[in-house]
Design an enzyme around this catalytic site. Structure first.
Site, PDB file in Angstrom:
ATOM      1  N   GLY A   1      33.838  53.495  20.381  1.00 55.54           N
ATOM      2  CA  GLY A   1      34.310  52.232  20.961  1.00 55.54           C
ATOM      3  C   GLY A   1      33.196  51.590  21.769  1.00 55.54           C
ATOM      4  O   GLY A   1      32.830  52.082  22.833  1.00 55.54           O
TER       5      GLY A   1
ATOM      6  N   VAL B   1      34.216  48.549  27.953  1.00 62.24           N
ATOM      7  CA  VAL B   1      34.083  49.794  28.706  1.00 62.24           C
ATOM      8  C   VAL B   1      32.993  50.676  28.104  1.00 62.24           C
ATOM      9  O   VAL B   1      32.055  51.089  28.783  1.00 62.24           O
ATOM     10  CB  VAL B   1      35.430  50.551  28.750  1.00 62.24           C
ATOM     11  CG1 VAL B   1      35.257  51.950  29.307  1.00 62.24           C
ATOM     12  CG2 VAL B   1      36.409  49.781  29.617  1.00 62.24           C
TER      13      VAL B   1
ATOM     14  N   SER C   1      39.568  55.586  27.464  1.00 64.29           N
ATOM     15  CA  SER C   1      40.580  54.522  27.384  1.00 64.29           C
ATOM     16  C   SER C   1      41.694  54.822  28.370  1.00 64.29           C
ATOM     17  O   SER C   1      41.935  55.983  28.704  1.00 64.29           O
ATOM     18  CB  SER C   1      41.242  54.495  26.003  1.00 64.29           C
ATOM     19  OG  SER C   1      40.314  54.393  24.975  1.00 64.29           O
TER      20      SER C   1
ATOM     21  N   GLU D   1      35.562  44.034  35.247  1.00 62.54           N
ATOM     22  CA  GLU D   1      34.670  43.132  34.530  1.00 62.54           C
ATOM     23  C   GLU D   1      34.118  42.094  35.504  1.00 62.54           C
ATOM     24  O   GLU D   1      34.784  41.702  36.448  1.00 62.54           O
ATOM     25  CB  GLU D   1      35.427  42.457  33.384  1.00 62.54           C
ATOM     26  CG  GLU D   1      35.613  43.415  32.235  1.00 62.54           C
ATOM     27  CD  GLU D   1      36.459  42.843  31.119  1.00 62.54           C
ATOM     28  OE1 GLU D   1      36.380  41.635  30.864  1.00 62.54           O
ATOM     29  OE2 GLU D   1      37.213  43.616  30.517  1.00 62.54           O
TER      30      GLU D   1
ATOM     31  N   ALA E   1      46.628  52.911  39.822  1.00 62.37           N
ATOM     32  CA  ALA E   1      45.640  52.055  40.479  1.00 62.37           C
ATOM     33  C   ALA E   1      45.777  50.612  39.993  1.00 62.37           C
ATOM     34  O   ALA E   1      45.795  49.666  40.788  1.00 62.37           O
ATOM     35  CB  ALA E   1      44.226  52.578  40.214  1.00 62.37           C
TER      36      ALA E   1
ATOM     37  N   CYS F   1      43.877  44.564  31.127  1.00 63.42           N
ATOM     38  CA  CYS F   1      44.493  45.819  31.585  1.00 63.42           C
ATOM     39  C   CYS F   1      45.778  45.695  32.409  1.00 63.42           C
ATOM     40  O   CYS F   1      46.709  46.459  32.173  1.00 63.42           O
ATOM     41  CB  CYS F   1      43.478  46.609  32.400  1.00 63.42           C
ATOM     42  SG  CYS F   1      42.070  47.104  31.411  1.00 63.42           S
TER      43      CYS F   1
ATOM     44  N   ARG G   1      40.913  37.897  27.505  1.00 61.48           N
ATOM     45  CA  ARG G   1      42.136  38.635  27.173  1.00 61.48           C
ATOM     46  C   ARG G   1      43.175  38.476  28.288  1.00 61.48           C
ATOM     47  O   ARG G   1      42.883  38.726  29.442  1.00 61.48           O
ATOM     48  CB  ARG G   1      41.784  40.106  26.933  1.00 61.48           C
ATOM     49  CG  ARG G   1      40.864  40.260  25.736  1.00 61.48           C
ATOM     50  CD  ARG G   1      40.444  41.681  25.489  1.00 61.48           C
ATOM     51  NE  ARG G   1      39.580  42.209  26.512  1.00 61.48           N
ATOM     52  CZ  ARG G   1      39.097  43.461  26.520  1.00 61.48           C
ATOM     53  NH1 ARG G   1      39.427  44.280  25.552  1.00 61.48           N
ATOM     54  NH2 ARG G   1      38.314  43.861  27.480  1.00 61.48           N
TER      55      ARG G   1
ATOM     56  N   ARG H   1      42.626  28.185  41.653  1.00 61.10           N
ATOM     57  CA  ARG H   1      41.833  29.304  42.184  1.00 61.10           C
ATOM     58  C   ARG H   1      41.360  29.055  43.608  1.00 61.10           C
ATOM     59  O   ARG H   1      40.543  29.818  44.139  1.00 61.10           O
ATOM     60  CB  ARG H   1      40.598  29.523  41.302  1.00 61.10           C
ATOM     61  CG  ARG H   1      40.915  29.916  39.881  1.00 61.10           C
ATOM     62  CD  ARG H   1      41.379  31.350  39.808  1.00 61.10           C
ATOM     63  NE  ARG H   1      41.673  31.748  38.431  1.00 61.10           N
ATOM     64  CZ  ARG H   1      41.895  32.989  38.071  1.00 61.10           C
ATOM     65  NH1 ARG H   1      41.867  33.960  38.953  1.00 61.10           N
ATOM     66  NH2 ARG H   1      42.169  33.284  36.827  1.00 61.10           N
TER      67      ARG H   1
HETATM   68  P1  NAI Z   1      37.438  46.648  23.594  1.00 59.11           P
HETATM   69  O1  NAI Z   1      38.430  46.041  22.678  1.00 59.11           O
HETATM   70  O2  NAI Z   1      36.388  45.772  24.204  1.00 59.11           O
HETATM   71  O3  NAI Z   1      36.660  47.851  22.838  1.00 59.11           O
HETATM   72  C1  NAI Z   1      37.270  48.802  22.047  1.00 59.11           C
HETATM   73  C2  NAI Z   1      36.387  49.037  20.818  1.00 59.11           C
HETATM   74  O4  NAI Z   1      36.900  50.162  20.103  1.00 59.11           O
HETATM   75  C3  NAI Z   1      36.363  47.878  19.836  1.00 59.11           C
HETATM   76  O5  NAI Z   1      35.028  47.426  19.661  1.00 59.11           O
HETATM   77  C4  NAI Z   1      36.941  48.475  18.535  1.00 59.11           C
HETATM   78  O6  NAI Z   1      36.323  47.961  17.364  1.00 59.11           O
HETATM   79  C5  NAI Z   1      36.644  49.957  18.722  1.00 59.11           C
HETATM   80  N1  NAI Z   1      37.494  50.848  17.941  1.00 59.11           N
HETATM   81  C6  NAI Z   1      38.847  50.854  17.799  1.00 59.11           C
HETATM   82  N2  NAI Z   1      39.242  51.880  17.041  1.00 59.11           N
HETATM   83  C7  NAI Z   1      38.128  52.562  16.682  1.00 59.11           C
HETATM   84  C8  NAI Z   1      37.883  53.731  15.894  1.00 59.11           C
HETATM   85  N3  NAI Z   1      38.890  54.409  15.352  1.00 59.11           N
HETATM   86  N4  NAI Z   1      36.600  54.144  15.730  1.00 59.11           N
HETATM   87  C9  NAI Z   1      35.573  53.463  16.290  1.00 59.11           C
HETATM   88  N5  NAI Z   1      35.744  52.344  17.049  1.00 59.11           N
HETATM   89  C10 NAI Z   1      37.002  51.901  17.249  1.00 59.11           C
HETATM   90  O7  NAI Z   1      38.264  47.384  24.734  1.00 59.11           O
HETATM   91  P2  NAI Z   1      37.787  47.751  26.215  1.00 59.11           P
HETATM   92  O8  NAI Z   1      38.014  46.617  27.138  1.00 59.11           O
HETATM   93  O9  NAI Z   1      36.453  48.383  26.157  1.00 59.11           O
HETATM   94  O10 NAI Z   1      38.868  48.830  26.592  1.00 59.11           O
HETATM   95  C11 NAI Z   1      38.874  50.129  26.023  1.00 59.11           C
HETATM   96  C12 NAI Z   1      39.833  50.974  26.821  1.00 59.11           C
HETATM   97  O11 NAI Z   1      39.387  51.062  28.179  1.00 59.11           O
HETATM   98  C13 NAI Z   1      41.256  50.440  26.892  1.00 59.11           C
HETATM   99  O12 NAI Z   1      42.130  51.544  26.873  1.00 59.11           O
HETATM  100  C14 NAI Z   1      41.328  49.775  28.238  1.00 59.11           C
HETATM  101  O13 NAI Z   1      42.626  49.784  28.750  1.00 59.11           O
HETATM  102  C15 NAI Z   1      40.421  50.650  29.072  1.00 59.11           C
HETATM  103  N6  NAI Z   1      39.807  49.990  30.223  1.00 59.11           N
HETATM  104  C16 NAI Z   1      39.330  48.714  30.140  1.00 59.11           C
HETATM  105  C17 NAI Z   1      38.737  48.122  31.243  1.00 59.11           C
HETATM  106  C18 NAI Z   1      38.218  46.718  31.155  1.00 59.11           C
HETATM  107  O14 NAI Z   1      37.909  46.152  32.199  1.00 59.11           O
HETATM  108  N7  NAI Z   1      38.098  46.126  29.994  1.00 59.11           N
HETATM  109  C19 NAI Z   1      38.558  48.823  32.515  1.00 59.11           C
HETATM  110  C20 NAI Z   1      39.033  50.166  32.474  1.00 59.11           C
HETATM  111  C21 NAI Z   1      39.649  50.714  31.372  1.00 59.11           C
END
Ligand code: NAI
Length: 480
Positions: free
Chosen positions: A8, A12, A127, A161, A219, A272, A342, A447
């Site tokens: 991924g 993150v 995640s 972010e 949190a 999130c 998002r 804002r």
């Molecule tokens: P994102 O959508 O930016 O990235 C996820 C990536 O995973 C995508 O690029 C997607 O193509 C890839 N992916 C999905 N299934 C896959 C697979 N089977 N094999 C390989 N790649 C795959 O999501 P983001 O924002 O990075 O979030 C990821 C996790 O982190 C989520 O669970 C989110 O809740 C958590 N999180 C997010 C935060 C944020 O600020 N965005 C902060 C803290 C946690």
């Protein structure tokens, strides 16, 4: 050499692994993704996400000990530690639809790990996942284990972010949950050793698996609750003549409460908060805790109320109709210093105004025209899937145009809506903007970034969330 692979390459996975690679030159870090476009972007000079300071970090270690690849199976099979940082969207269909986390991507990642692994692995949940996901993942892995040992750790990410790099360099805490067995403790120590390269030991907390998983949901629920609390107060401030900024300041001076996260706004957004609270609500309901579920549900309801209230203010102030009127939208990202849209409140506000037949001219310094059109045509929750799986609407929304700057967005407009707190909106030439707008000219500040008095002196009718109302607005019907 310790090898880390992160599945991924998103908001993150990308920044987190870049910071690990920078601080641990002796560790090889490979970030893999099913999205070819995303990986190509990471390998180019135009990174797929905007985050202050990210470019510099990536530049220093890309090609040295940081790599981005689509060869998922090879890198997973070679890694000692595998981080899983894939999407965990809200389910749109079936059991728990609209609330429960959709673990499709997680499960497919876990099955693939089981298929390709030839040596023992530490699998790290990065995640945000429902409590007890680790147990499910453990079952998938051990049922396909071929004698390979897996240790599952929960290491939720707390970065925000817009300040991700700063947060990763100096985290308030790093949380690692694992099994309290000898092998579990060894795995916890191995991950601790990675972070100990730059994080002081007293900031690395270890817990059992379920506490770590639940702490992340808790949190986010607490953070979102603070925003809904201050936003609920903002409605009361408008009704009574109190000023929400003054109330927040006074409340935040209490050291038990603290001053952060007390800004009233058009509502919280981001990938999130809503998703994680819905998930928490679902877990409570599944455990028969209806009262607890309803308590947290209210945080989302107040957020929806705040967005509706804003749209209603705009429409009711403008003679109860915005049909055919141009409205300049300032900012579309869910917060400043990110291009992420998002769950941005701008989507609901724009859809609300479009529902009343407004014409929108939207400006955001970091969000592309394509993304805005995509967001305004997509159904709820569809956004949180890998981009190639998102349904594409064949045409954009006709009443929406995208502007290059704030001046173009406001030209001949009847009103401006400020929906993201970009710094540049504080210092615009509002006199020039006023001169080029239809009259009466309205500013709706979602804002609280503008100087209300200064704008009123120029001639604007100004609405600023939670602030004493403009005499114009006082005479308009109450909003609900
Ligand atoms: P994102 O959508 O930016 O990235 C996820 C990536 O995973 C995508 O690029 C997607 O193509 C890839 N992916 C999905 N299934 C896959 C697979 N089977 N094999 C390989 N790649 C795959 O999501 P983001 O924002 O990075 O979030 C990821 C996790 O982190 C989520 O669970 C989110 O809740 C958590 N999180 C997010 C935060 C944020 O600020 N965005 C902060 C803290 C946690």
């Amino acid at each position: 050499m310790v090898k880390i692979c992160c599945i991924g390459a998103g908001y993150v996975g990308g920044p987190t692994m870049a910071v690990i690679a920078l601080n641990c030159p002796s560790i090889e870090v490979v970030v893999v993704d099913i999205s070819v476009t995303r990986i190509s972007a990471w390998n180019s000079d135009q990174l797929p996400i905007y985050e202050p300071g990210l470019n510099e970090v990536v530049k220093q270690c890309k090609g040295r000990n940081l790599f981005f690849s689509t060869d998922i199976e090879k890198h997973v099979s070679e890694a000692d530690i595998i981080f899983v940082s894939v999407n965990t969207p809200t389910k749109t269909r079936g059991l728990g639809a609209g609330k429960a986390a959709d673990l499709t991507y997680w499960e497919s990642a876990a099955r693939m790990i089981a298929d390709v692994s030839k040596s023992n692995k530490i699998v790290v949940e990065k995640s945000t996942v429902p409590v007890k996901t680790a147990e499910a993942i453990e079952r998938i892995l051990t049922h396909n284990s071929k004698g390979i040992k897996y240790q599952i750790l929960s290491n939720p990410e707390f970065l925000a972010e817009g300040t991700a790099i700063q947060d990763l360099f100096k985290p308030d805490r790093v949380l690692i949950g694992g099994r309290e067995t000898p092998d579990g403790l060894k795995a916890i120590q191995a991950l601790k050793d990675v972070y100990a390269h730059w994080v002081p030991e007293d900031r690395i907390i270890t817990t059992n698996l379920w506490s770590a998983e639940l702490s992340k949901l808790a949190a986010n629920a607490f953070l979102a609750q603070r925003i809904s609390s201050v936003n609920a107060m903002s409605a009361l401030c408008e009704a009574t003549g109190a000023d929400v900024s003054q109330v927040s300041h006074a409340v935040g001076k209490d050291s038990r409460i603290g001053p952060k996260f007390l800004n009233a706004s058009v509502g919280f957004g981001g990938s999130c908060f809503q998703k994680d609270i819905l998930n928490l609500v679902y877990i409570c309901e599944c455990n028969g805790l209806a009262e607890v579920a309803n308590y947290w549900k209210q945080v989302i309801k107040v957020n929806d109320y705040q967005k509706n209230r804003f749209v209603n203010r705009v429409v009711s102030s403008m003679f109860n109709t915005v049909s055919g009127k141009k409205i300049g939208i300032m900012g579309f990202a869910f917060k400043k210093d990110t291009g992420d849209t998002r769950e941005t409140p701008a989507i609901d506000v724009c859809k609300g105004l479009l529902g009343d037949k407004a014409r929108l001219s939207i400006y955001d310094p970091q969000v592309t025209a394509d993304q805005i059109q995509r967001d305004l045509t997509m159904s709820k929750f569809d956004w949180d899937h890998p981009i190639h799986l998102q349904p594409m609407s064949p045409t954009g929304v006709k009443q929406v145009s995208i502007a290059w700057d704030a001046y173009e967005a406001s030209k001949d407009a009847h009103a401006l809506c400020i929906l993201t707190e970009w710094d540049e909106f504080k210092t615009l030439d509002y006199r020039r903007i006023f001169d080029n707008m239809q009259k009466p000219a309205f500013v709706f500040d979602g804002r609280n970034v503008v100087n209300v008095e200064m704008l009123r002196d120029i001639g604007f009718i100004v609405y600023s969330i939670g602030k004493p109302l403009d005499p114009w607005l006082k005479d308009m019907p109450a909003v609900a």
